[in-house]
Design a protein around this motif. Structure first.
Motif, PDB file in Angstrom:
ATOM      1  N   LEU A   1      -5.458  -1.029   2.626  1.00  0.00           N
ATOM      2  CA  LEU A   1      -4.265  -1.445   3.371  1.00  0.00           C
ATOM      3  C   LEU A   1      -3.796  -2.706   3.601  1.00  0.00           C
ATOM      4  CD1 LEU A   1      -4.806   1.202   6.715  1.00  0.00           C
ATOM      5  CD2 LEU A   1      -2.696   1.095   4.623  1.00  0.00           C
TER       6      LEU A   1
ATOM      7  N   TYR B   1       1.022  -1.185  -0.283  1.00  0.00           N
ATOM      8  CA  TYR B   1      -0.023   0.265  -0.178  1.00  0.00           C
ATOM      9  C   TYR B   1       0.955   1.160   0.089  1.00  0.00           C
ATOM     10  CZ  TYR B   1       0.670   0.660   4.962  1.00  0.00           C
ATOM     11  OH  TYR B   1       1.371   1.311   6.353  1.00  0.00           O
TER      12      TYR B   1
ATOM     13  N   GLN C   1      -3.919   3.996  -0.946  1.00  0.00           N
ATOM     14  CA  GLN C   1      -4.402   3.104  -2.036  1.00  0.00           C
ATOM     15  C   GLN C   1      -3.073   1.619  -1.811  1.00  0.00           C
ATOM     16  OE1 GLN C   1      -7.631   3.216  -3.536  1.00  0.00           O
ATOM     17  NE2 GLN C   1      -6.906   5.002  -1.723  1.00  0.00           N
ATOM     18  N   VAL C   2      -3.512   0.715  -2.349  1.00  0.00           N
ATOM     19  CA  VAL C   2      -3.371  -0.508  -2.517  1.00  0.00           C
ATOM     20  C   VAL C   2      -2.809  -0.790  -4.051  1.00  0.00           C
ATOM     21  CG1 VAL C   2      -3.722  -3.179  -2.764  1.00  0.00           C
ATOM     22  CG2 VAL C   2      -4.339  -2.290  -1.083  1.00  0.00           C
TER      23      VAL C   2
END
Length: 236
Positions: free
Chosen positions: A229, A191, A207-208
């Motif tokens: 996460l 992330y 954000q991933v």
């Protein structure tokens, strides 16, 4: 209070594994599904404990006897080693040691593999067990983003355990954390938390992302309408 639960597929209630009055968190399950290693503050300091998940009446046992902080344990793919974070050297370092659930081990039996003045966090073994991905703030300084907010930066690195050669894979303005390997070792998920100012006020959004194991092909895979996460790949 925080406790650890295990959920079988389709089970919405789960089975409670810990019931101490102090915090239990950061669980990691061995590859064969038998052992659970987790962090507990039941001695007043974060320590690693182990629980035999096949023993329904079993109690967690102290795994490493140390006055320092130990946390963020993860198993090697063969289940014979664990990596974890310890503050024994004065800052967060990653250690690797043989996994021996039948005894209490001294921290002196573990190897400090990072040995860097920066902080190193969230180790993850590669599927072949030869490398560790982790997050480090070693190439960042603490920077102010607003009059009352300071954010530390961090990036994802990969270390070859045989020679300790370490490569930086990301270069983000915020924090790139919790790297996780795909089963074939070709991809890493992680992330990225970036500071934001203005609008609804100062905040951090996360954000991933995924990337190839050599750091190429970085792309975001979640939308900025949510906070995402700690990603993991499924077994396939």
């Amino acid at each position: 209070n925080w406790d650890i639960y295990v959920f079988k597929q389709g089970d919405k209630s789960g089975r409670r594994l810990t019931s101490d009055s102090n915090l239990d968190y950061d669980p990691s399950v061995s590859p064969d599904g038998r052992w659970l290693v987790f962090t507990s503050e039941r001695r007043g300091n974060p320590d690693l404990y182990v629980l035999d998940m096949r023993d329904a009446a079993g109690e967690p046992r102290l795994l490493i006897d140390s006055e320092a902080l130990e946390d963020q344990a993860t198993f090697a793919p063969d289940g014979k080693r664990i990596a974890f974070v310890s503050s024994a050297s004065g800052n967060a370092e990653i250690y690797v040691m043989a996994f021996r659930p039948d005894r209490i081990t001294s921290l002196s039996a573990a190897e400090n593999v990072t040995r860097h003045p920066g902080g190193d966090f969230r180790p993850a073994f590669s599927p072949d067990g030869r490398s560790l991905a982790f997050t480090s703030d070693r190439d960042h300084s603490v920077n102010p983003i607003a009059s009352n907010i300071r954010v530390r930066g961090g990036d994802v690195y990969v270390m070859e355990l045989g020679n300790k050669r370490t490569r930086r894979l990301t270069n983000v303005p915020g924090w790139a954390g919790s790297p996780a390997w795909s089963a074939d070792g070709r991809l890493l998920a992680y992330y990225v938390a970036e500071p934001r100012t203005g609008g609804r006020g100062d905040r951090t959004t996360a954000q991933v992302w995924t990337m190839n194991a050599d750091g190429t092909g970085q792309r975001r895979v979640t939308s900025n309408e949510t906070t995402a996460l700690s990603p993991e790949f499924t077994g396939d």
